[in-house]
Scaffold this motif. Structure first.
Motif, short mmCIF file in Angstrom:
data_model
loop_
_atom_site.label_atom_id
_atom_site.label_comp_id
_atom_site.label_asym_id
_atom_site.label_seq_id
_atom_site.Cartn_x
_atom_site.Cartn_y
_atom_site.Cartn_z
N ARG A 140 0.83 -1.22 0.00
CA ARG A 140 0.00 0.00 0.00
C ARG A 140 0.86 1.26 0.00
O ARG A 140 0.58 2.22 -0.71
N LYS B 185 1.07 4.12 -2.91
CA LYS B 185 0.76 5.51 -2.54
C LYS B 185 1.91 6.44 -2.89
O LYS B 185 1.70 7.49 -3.50
N LYS C 109 2.29 7.04 -6.42
CA LYS C 109 1.08 7.66 -6.98
C LYS C 109 0.49 6.79 -8.10
O LYS C 109 0.15 7.26 -9.17
N ASP D 20 -2.43 3.81 -8.82
CA ASP D 20 -3.62 3.07 -8.41
C ASP D 20 -3.43 1.60 -8.78
O ASP D 20 -2.86 1.29 -9.83
N SER D 21 -3.91 0.72 -7.94
CA SER D 21 -3.74 -0.71 -8.20
C SER D 21 -4.32 -1.14 -9.55
O SER D 21 -3.84 -2.09 -10.16
N GLN D 22 -5.33 -0.43 -10.04
CA GLN D 22 -5.93 -0.78 -11.33
C GLN D 22 -4.97 -0.53 -12.49
O GLN D 22 -5.17 -1.08 -13.58
N TRP E 245 -7.22 -8.30 -8.27
CA TRP E 245 -7.03 -7.27 -9.30
C TRP E 245 -7.15 -7.81 -10.72
O TRP E 245 -7.06 -7.06 -11.68
#
Length: 170
Positions: A87, A91, A94, A96-98, A129
């Motif tokens: 995580r 973060k 910058k 996003d997991s997608q 995911w």
């Protein structure tokens, strides 16, 4: 394992309907012994892969108490820190997991209980995911790491195998 450095390609169509190669992003997970490592690696067409973010959680203090690495203790610590570390890397990068295209994970050699934590985390994220897993041989990872580019956080200078041919591998 030649596929270890190969990244999934994806295409995007902009408003003019022309197709452009998009950067590929890979989440790397390493838990072969007594450090938990995660990284976000980006590959753009025509450029060396670049380490966007790399984080390591050391277990040196834990294992100093026993005078060496205890596999079960290493695995417990990996299990405690792996998700918060992932995580944090996402973060700080910058990202996003997608946007992650694949999840690379060390599968051998290493301490089996420690490896199992990383592989289990990778499998869970792969399922959640809907991303492919890229199995990584730990020693091959060391070799391929010489081909990565990274930015010096203090100076902002980019180092890559293209701009700096050392270290050379024989």
């Amino acid at each position: 394992m030649g596929d270890s450095i190969h990244f999934m390609k994806r295409q995007a169509v902009n408003n003019t309907n022309s197709v452009h190669a998009m950067p590929s992003l890979c989440l790397g997970i390493e838990t072969s012994c007594d450090e938990t490592g995660v990284a976000i690696v980006k590959k753009e067409s025509g450029h060396s892969p670049e380490v966007v973010k790399s984080l390591v959680a050391s277990q040196i203090d834990i294992h100093a108490l026993t005078g060496g690495v205890v596999p079960e203790a290493a695995a417990r610590e990996h299990a405690t820190v792996i998700i918060p570390l992932i995580r944090q890397a996402l973060k700080e990068a910058k990202v996003d997991s997608q946007l992650i295209d694949a999840i690379a994970v060390t599968v051998a050699p290493g301490l089996m209980p420690a490896l199992a934590v990383g592989v289990t985390a990778a499998r869970a994220l792969s399922y959640a995911w809907n991303k492919p897993i890229v199995p990584i041989h730990h020693l091959e990872g060391h070799i391929y790491s010489a081909l990565l580019a990274s930015t010096d956080e203090k100076t902002g200078q980019l180092f890559s195998s293209e701009s700096n041919p050392f270290p050379a591998l024989a």
